[in-house]
Design a protein around this motif. Structure first.
Motif, PDB file in Angstrom:
ATOM      1  N   ASN A  45       0.808  -1.344   0.497  1.00 13.18           N
ATOM      2  CA  ASN A  45       0.025   0.101  -0.120  1.00 13.18           C
ATOM      3  C   ASN A  45       0.996   0.880   0.041  1.00 13.18           C
ATOM      4  O   ASN A  45       0.561   2.233  -0.618  1.00 13.18           O
ATOM      5  N   SER A  46       2.115   1.204   0.256  1.00 13.53           N
ATOM      6  CA  SER A  46       3.043   2.276   0.686  1.00 13.53           C
ATOM      7  C   SER A  46       2.874   3.133  -0.918  1.00 13.53           C
ATOM      8  O   SER A  46       3.156   4.136  -0.981  1.00 13.53           O
ATOM      9  N   ILE A  47       3.311   1.659  -1.964  1.00 10.82           N
ATOM     10  CA  ILE A  47       3.449   2.596  -3.326  1.00 10.82           C
ATOM     11  C   ILE A  47       2.426   2.880  -3.990  1.00 10.82           C
ATOM     12  O   ILE A  47       2.724   4.521  -4.411  1.00 10.82           O
ATOM     13  N   ALA A  48       1.432   2.727  -3.341  1.00  8.74           N
ATOM     14  CA  ALA A  48       0.385   3.319  -4.133  1.00  8.74           C
ATOM     15  C   ALA A  48      -0.054   4.488  -2.989  1.00  8.74           C
ATOM     16  O   ALA A  48      -0.944   5.710  -3.495  1.00  8.74           O
ATOM     17  N   GLY A  49       0.878   4.704  -2.064  1.00  7.36           N
ATOM     18  CA  GLY A  49       0.089   6.327  -1.769  1.00  7.36           C
ATOM     19  C   GLY A  49      -0.822   6.134  -0.563  1.00  7.36           C
ATOM     20  O   GLY A  49      -1.223   7.171   0.042  1.00  7.36           O
ATOM     21  N   LEU A  50      -1.279   5.044  -0.485  1.00  8.03           N
ATOM     22  CA  LEU A  50      -1.865   4.877   0.895  1.00  8.03           C
ATOM     23  C   LEU A  50      -1.542   4.801   2.365  1.00  8.03           C
ATOM     24  O   LEU A  50      -2.746   5.254   3.404  1.00  8.03           O
ATOM     25  N   VAL A  51      -0.455   4.983   2.747  1.00  5.50           N
ATOM     26  CA  VAL A  51       0.425   4.682   3.785  1.00  5.50           C
ATOM     27  C   VAL A  51       1.543   5.538   3.975  1.00  5.50           C
ATOM     28  O   VAL A  51       1.991   5.159   2.849  1.00  5.50           O
ATOM     29  N   ARG A  52       2.388   5.645   4.738  1.00  6.67           N
ATOM     30  CA  ARG A  52       3.120   6.315   4.238  1.00  6.67           C
ATOM     31  C   ARG A  52       4.111   5.399   5.316  1.00  6.67           C
ATOM     32  O   ARG A  52       3.816   5.505   6.868  1.00  6.67           O
ATOM     33  N   PRO A  53       5.455   5.338   4.904  1.00  2.00           N
ATOM     34  CA  PRO A  53       6.715   4.394   6.745  1.00  2.00           C
ATOM     35  C   PRO A  53       6.913   5.282   7.167  1.00  2.00           C
ATOM     36  O   PRO A  53       7.786   6.636   6.382  1.00  2.00           O
ATOM     37  N   ASP A  54       6.794   5.539   8.438  1.00  5.58           N
ATOM     38  CA  ASP A  54       7.272   5.996   9.292  1.00  5.58           C
ATOM     39  C   ASP A  54       8.806   6.613   9.382  1.00  5.58           C
ATOM     40  O   ASP A  54       9.862   7.330  10.127  1.00  5.58           O
ATOM     41  N   ASN A  55       9.958   5.757   8.519  1.00  5.84           N
ATOM     42  CA  ASN A  55      11.349   5.966   8.693  1.00  5.84           C
ATOM     43  C   ASN A  55      11.370   5.471   6.583  1.00  5.84           C
ATOM     44  O   ASN A  55      10.185   3.954   6.734  1.00  5.84           O
ATOM     45  N   GLY A  56      12.090   6.161   6.515  1.00  7.37           N
ATOM     46  CA  GLY A  56      12.847   5.353   5.056  1.00  7.37           C
ATOM     47  C   GLY A  56      12.216   5.567   4.086  1.00  7.37           C
ATOM     48  O   GLY A  56      11.614   6.705   3.723  1.00  7.37           O
ATOM     49  N   VAL A  58      10.510   5.530  -0.520  1.00  5.24           N
ATOM     50  CA  VAL A  58       9.690   4.605  -1.352  1.00  5.24           C
ATOM     51  C   VAL A  58      10.236   4.660  -2.468  1.00  5.24           C
ATOM     52  O   VAL A  58      10.276   6.287  -2.784  1.00  5.24           O
ATOM     53  N   TRP A  59      10.794   4.077  -3.419  1.00  2.00           N
ATOM     54  CA  TRP A  59      11.752   5.478  -4.275  1.00  2.00           C
ATOM     55  C   TRP A  59      10.764   4.148  -5.725  1.00  2.00           C
ATOM     56  O   TRP A  59      10.437   3.064  -5.398  1.00  2.00           O
ATOM     57  N   VAL A  60      10.336   4.536  -6.533  1.00  2.00           N
ATOM     58  CA  VAL A  60       9.510   4.364  -7.948  1.00  2.00           C
ATOM     59  C   VAL A  60       9.967   5.142  -9.011  1.00  2.00           C
ATOM     60  O   VAL A  60       9.757   6.096  -9.237  1.00  2.00           O
ATOM     61  N   ASN A  61      10.382   4.066  -9.711  1.00  2.00           N
ATOM     62  CA  ASN A  61      11.145   4.474 -11.214  1.00  2.00           C
ATOM     63  C   ASN A  61      11.607   5.476 -11.190  1.00  2.00           C
ATOM     64  O   ASN A  61      11.693   6.736 -11.812  1.00  2.00           O
ATOM     65  N   GLY A  62      12.802   5.767 -10.161  1.00  2.00           N
ATOM     66  CA  GLY A  62      14.205   6.951  -9.983  1.00  2.00           C
ATOM     67  C   GLY A  62      13.719   7.926  -9.746  1.00  2.00           C
ATOM     68  O   GLY A  62      14.087   8.426  -9.054  1.00  2.00           O
ATOM     69  N   GLN A  63      11.698   8.015  -8.586  1.00  4.58           N
ATOM     70  CA  GLN A  63      10.999   9.401  -8.225  1.00  4.58           C
ATOM     71  C   GLN A  63      11.022   9.163  -6.875  1.00  4.58           C
ATOM     72  O   GLN A  63      10.743   7.768  -6.297  1.00  4.58           O
ATOM     73  N   LEU A  64      11.387   9.321  -5.561  1.00  5.00           N
ATOM     74  CA  LEU A  64      11.385   9.825  -4.344  1.00  5.00           C
ATOM     75  C   LEU A  64       9.438   9.677  -4.209  1.00  5.00           C
ATOM     76  O   LEU A  64       9.195  10.569  -4.800  1.00  5.00           O
ATOM     77  N   LEU A  65       9.051   8.901  -3.698  1.00  6.70           N
ATOM     78  CA  LEU A  65       7.477   8.743  -3.138  1.00  6.70           C
ATOM     79  C   LEU A  65       7.624  10.012  -2.416  1.00  6.70           C
ATOM     80  O   LEU A  65       7.896   9.595  -0.530  1.00  6.70           O
ATOM     81  N   THR A  66       6.743  10.817  -2.589  1.00  2.00           N
ATOM     82  CA  THR A  66       6.650  11.935  -1.495  1.00  2.00           C
ATOM     83  C   THR A  66       4.941  12.813  -1.825  1.00  2.00           C
ATOM     84  O   THR A  66       4.044  12.139  -3.239  1.00  2.00           O
ATOM     85  N   GLY A  67       4.713  13.094  -0.917  1.00  2.00           N
ATOM     86  CA  GLY A  67       2.932  14.310  -2.208  1.00  2.00           C
ATOM     87  C   GLY A  67       3.406  15.032  -3.126  1.00  2.00           C
ATOM     88  O   GLY A  67       2.397  15.038  -3.576  1.00  2.00           O
ATOM     89  N   ASP A  68       4.330  15.439  -3.216  1.00  2.00           N
ATOM     90  CA  ASP A  68       5.034  16.259  -4.680  1.00  2.00           C
ATOM     91  C   ASP A  68       4.545  14.939  -5.759  1.00  2.00           C
ATOM     92  O   ASP A  68       4.288  15.297  -6.715  1.00  2.00           O
ATOM     93  N   THR A  69       5.011  13.823  -5.167  1.00  2.00           N
ATOM     94  CA  THR A  69       5.618  12.659  -7.028  1.00  2.00           C
ATOM     95  C   THR A  69       4.180  11.705  -6.548  1.00  2.00           C
ATOM     96  O   THR A  69       4.369  11.160  -7.993  1.00  2.00           O
ATOM     97  N   ILE A  70       3.292  11.412  -5.778  1.00  2.00           N
ATOM     98  CA  ILE A  70       2.591  10.861  -5.988  1.00  2.00           C
ATOM     99  C   ILE A  70       1.368  10.537  -6.565  1.00  2.00           C
ATOM    100  O   ILE A  70       1.084   9.617  -7.325  1.00  2.00           O
TER     101      ILE A  70
END
Length: 205
Positions: A45-56, A58-70
């Motif tokens: 679910n973290s890849i889908a942006g439904l939850v965020r890790p408390d630490n660490g 997630v990168w998808v195709n070279g993009q850091l998963l953030t609120g700006d890139t989700i």
């Protein structure tokens, strides 16, 4: 490519998953397995942006998963949850709903394409014309997978995709997913046949 870097999830004050790092390469088909309650579905679910890790990270195709890139990352991924509710009455309506979105309009399949995939998944053609309340949980599961593959995203996320399927349907599903050569797949499963059918598995817990 999907990269998890030092991922930790905390639930009820306790680590659900601690310092998890792994990379799934482009085109690879990987199954996450392990005991219940170890954070497998949460990781998916973290890849889908439904939850965020408390630490660490997630990168998808070279993009850091953030609120700006989700939003951009979601355009790359198709997600099939284990349980879902649907605001549709008929199977046909459900299938074509995602293709009415602007970003998917150029991918809209023909009815013939849909029925071809139904056959590969062991779904009767009659399912296409039925109401959702008339089809079983296993049929719903396979229709959802058909839609996800027809969307032709580069990444497919599957949460317990065989949970409502009989052995014959599981074999057909495995063969169908393995035929999607260029699609990166990350699945959560407890099914031994499914776990050992793909390129590799990651055991958690």
């Amino acid at each position: 490519m999907i990269s998890f870097k030092d991922i930790t999830f905390i639930y009820d004050g306790r680590p659900l998953m601690s310092h998890f790092s792994e990379t799934i390469h482009a085109g690879e088909k990987v199954v996450i397995c392990g005991a219940s309650g170890t954070g497998k579905s949460t990781l998916l679910n973290s890849i889908a942006g439904l939850v965020r890790p408390d630490n660490g990270e997630v990168w998808v195709n070279g993009q850091l998963l953030t609120g700006d890139t989700i939003t951009e990352i979601r355009r790359l991924t198709a997600w099939v949850p284990q349980e879902f509710t649907l605001p549709y009455d008929r199977v046909e309506e459900w299938i074509f709903a995602p293709f009415r979105l602007r970003q998917n309009r150029n991918k809209a399949p023909s009815v013939h394409m849909v029925l071809d995939i139904f056959e590969l998944l062991g779904l009767e053609q009659e399912v296409y014309a039925k109401r959702l309340i008339e089809i079983s949980g296993g049929q719903r599961q396979r229709v959802m997978i058909a839609i996800a593959v027809l969307l032709n995203k580069s990444i497919l996320l599957l949460d317990e995709p065989t949970s409502a399927l009989d052995p014959d349907a599981i074999e057909k599903l495995i063969a169908f997913l393995r035929s999607c050569k260029n699609m990166t797949m990350l699945a959560v499963s407890h099914d031994d046949r499914f776990i050992h059918a793909f390129d590799r598995y990651i055991k958690i817990g």
